[in-house]
Design a protein around this motif. Structure first.
Motif, mmCIF file in Angstrom:
data_model
loop_
_atom_site.group_PDB
_atom_site.id
_atom_site.type_symbol
_atom_site.label_atom_id
_atom_site.label_comp_id
_atom_site.label_asym_id
_atom_site.label_seq_id
_atom_site.Cartn_x
_atom_site.Cartn_y
_atom_site.Cartn_z
ATOM 1 N N GLN A 124 -6.269 -1.278 3.976
ATOM 2 C CA GLN A 124 -6.315 -1.816 3.859
ATOM 3 C C GLN A 124 -7.810 -3.238 4.197
ATOM 4 O O GLN A 124 -7.851 -3.859 4.297
ATOM 5 N N TRP A 167 -4.733 -11.449 -0.876
ATOM 6 C CA TRP A 167 -4.463 -11.053 0.349
ATOM 7 C C TRP A 167 -3.896 -12.611 1.049
ATOM 8 O O TRP A 167 -2.720 -12.088 1.500
ATOM 9 N N PHE A 205 0.415 -1.325 -0.095
ATOM 10 C CA PHE A 205 -0.293 0.322 -0.492
ATOM 11 C C PHE A 205 0.846 0.970 0.060
ATOM 12 O O PHE A 205 0.206 2.274 -0.040
#
Length: 457
Positions: free
Chosen positions: A442, A360, A341
């Motif tokens: 997130q 993820w 990120f």
């Protein structure tokens, strides 16, 4: 290759190297004839020199029972395009999607900055072509990226002053589009990869159109890359080669670069090697280029025969950055940045690849959860398609528009999409907002979907 001048110049500096190509190109192909049930499976040893492929076939990342299972599952697809196959086990994937991989081209974007600043029209092509070659080290990874969901996006910021956006614009056939921009260049691509599964190898055909515009002079560059072959998918150690030619053409002046990616030969001879020339519009060689896509590229001015000019010297133009040791997925440091990120802009779109729960989970090492999440996403995508068809709706990309242009490629025609500028407006509005973003990006739920719910009327 076409022109006598090109053939003449290719017979100069690189003549000894190219004379052996036909001998090398098929030197290592071996069939597995001694393993019951696998007769005719082609195994190619990247180090060469084996009498047969049976020993190599027992090597690689898979256990015997895994190889057996994959072969039984996949042999019915021999000869088919498997680009959008959804039945593949998550075990063979890397935690990245195809539209993220497009962004890996931006790692050495400073070379395009240099091309834009360069006064010499031929040296400009040296910089730009070296940029195009630089991504091949990253592209040799042997893990499969996830197929993007229709409407999925990937954004990148905080690298080289670039704003980057890519979007999955079609599911069947799988197509994506991308746009990147900084103060020196714009990059635009429409991509429709085609594949051909050959049992233990996969041919990848880069059906697409890549254009780079250098802003200072408005020069437009067109790139046609070589096809890629993934060897030893199931049996043996998996490895990637891209034998063939890369052509970058200055559409403004007619100058071009033609670079030859040499096929891997006996004992790994010629593997990674790239050689060729920058030509003027009259197809006369001006600069020779040589190197390895796994290490570095260099250039040297040449005469009309393709020989180095007396008194000139070979100069390095690009060198591979340091890479992580023993990385599980063979990632570069930049690939890790792409997944992080740290390169995400403020208020990341909910459709961004980083937020995919299967990607993820795989990054965290939870294969079971990754497989379940992958199945959930694929089922939702199928349900959306049924819903769309029942309503008579069409899918419309947000950031790219279709055009009437169809461009031919060596591997088929391509319907061209163009960047519509709306993403730039979207980002400007966010950057100019005085509101403070306190959200935890997130924790954002992945949402590329066309419908808020599948019962939507």
């Amino acid at each position: 290759m076409g022109s006598p001048k090109k053939n003449q110049s290719k017979g100069g500096f690189f003549s000894a190297m190219t004379s052996g190509l036909s001998m090398f190109s098929n030197a290592m192909h071996r069939s597995v004839n001694g393993l019951l049930g696998y007769e005719g499976v082609e195994v190619i040893n990247p180090e060469g020199g084996k009498e047969d492929g049976e020993e190599e076939a027992q090597r690689g990342r898979w256990k015997q029972e895994e190889r057996d299972g994959y072969w039984k599952m996949m042999q019915k697809y021999i000869g088919a395009d498997v680009t959008s196959m959804v039945t593949l086990p998550v075990l063979i994937f890397e935690p990245m999607t195809m539209i993220q991989k497009v962004a890996e081209l931006m790692e050495y974007s400073h070379l395009l900055d240099q091309a834009d600043e360069c006064e010499d029209p031929y040296l400009r092509l040296v910089y730009a072509a070296s940029w195009a070659i630089s991504v091949y080290f990253a592209y040799q990874r042997t893990w499969k990226p996830f197929n993007p969901i229709l409407g999925e996006t990937y954004e990148m910021a905080n690298h080289g002053g670039i704003t980057f956006i890519s979007e999955q614009i079609s599911h069947h056939p799988p197509m994506s589009a991308g746009h990147a921009e900084n103060e020196h260049f714009t990059y635009d691509v429409t991509s429709k990869l085609k594949t051909k599964f050959l049992g233990n190898s996969l041919d990848v055909y880069p059906v697409g159109r890549t254009r780079v515009t250098l802003k200072r002079d408005g020069v437009v560059l067109d790139l046609v890359p070589p096809p890629t072959k993934v060897n030893n998918l199931i049996f043996g150690r998996t490895w990637v080669d891209s034998p063939g030619e890369m052509v970058m053409t200055n559409l403004t002046t007619g100058d071009k670069v033609i670079l030859y990616f040499q096929p891997c030969g006996w004992f790994g001879a010629n593997r990674y090697e790239v050689d060729g020339y920058v030509y003027n519009a009259d197809e006369e060689p001006k600069i020779l280029m040589t190197g390895k896509w796994s290490e570095s590229m260099s250039y040297q001015p040449c005469d009309l025969e393709g020989e180095p000019l007396p008194g000139s010297e070979l100069k390095e133009v690009w060198h591979l950055a340091e890479t992580p040791a023993n990385d599980k997925f063979q990632y570069t440091h930049f690939a890790h940045k792409i997944n992080s990120f740290d390169t995400a802009p403020k208020k990341l779109l909910a459709s961004d690849s980083r937020l995919r729960p299967d990607r993820w989970a795989l990054e965290k090492g939870d294969l079971s959860k990754a497989g379940a999440e992958k199945s959930n996403l694929e089922e939702r995508q199928r349900a959306e398609k049924r819903n769309r068809e029942a309503k008579g709706d069409q899918f419309t990309p947000k950031w790219f528009d279709p055009t009437d242009e169809v461009t031919p490629t060596p591997w088929g025609d391509l319907e061209v999409y163009h960047y519509n500028g709306k993403y730039t407006e979207h980002r400007n509005a966010i950057e100019n907002s005085v509101a403070i973003d306190t959200s935890d990006v997130q924790s954002t739920e992945f949402n590329p979907w066309q419908y808020a719910s599948l019962s939507e009327e």
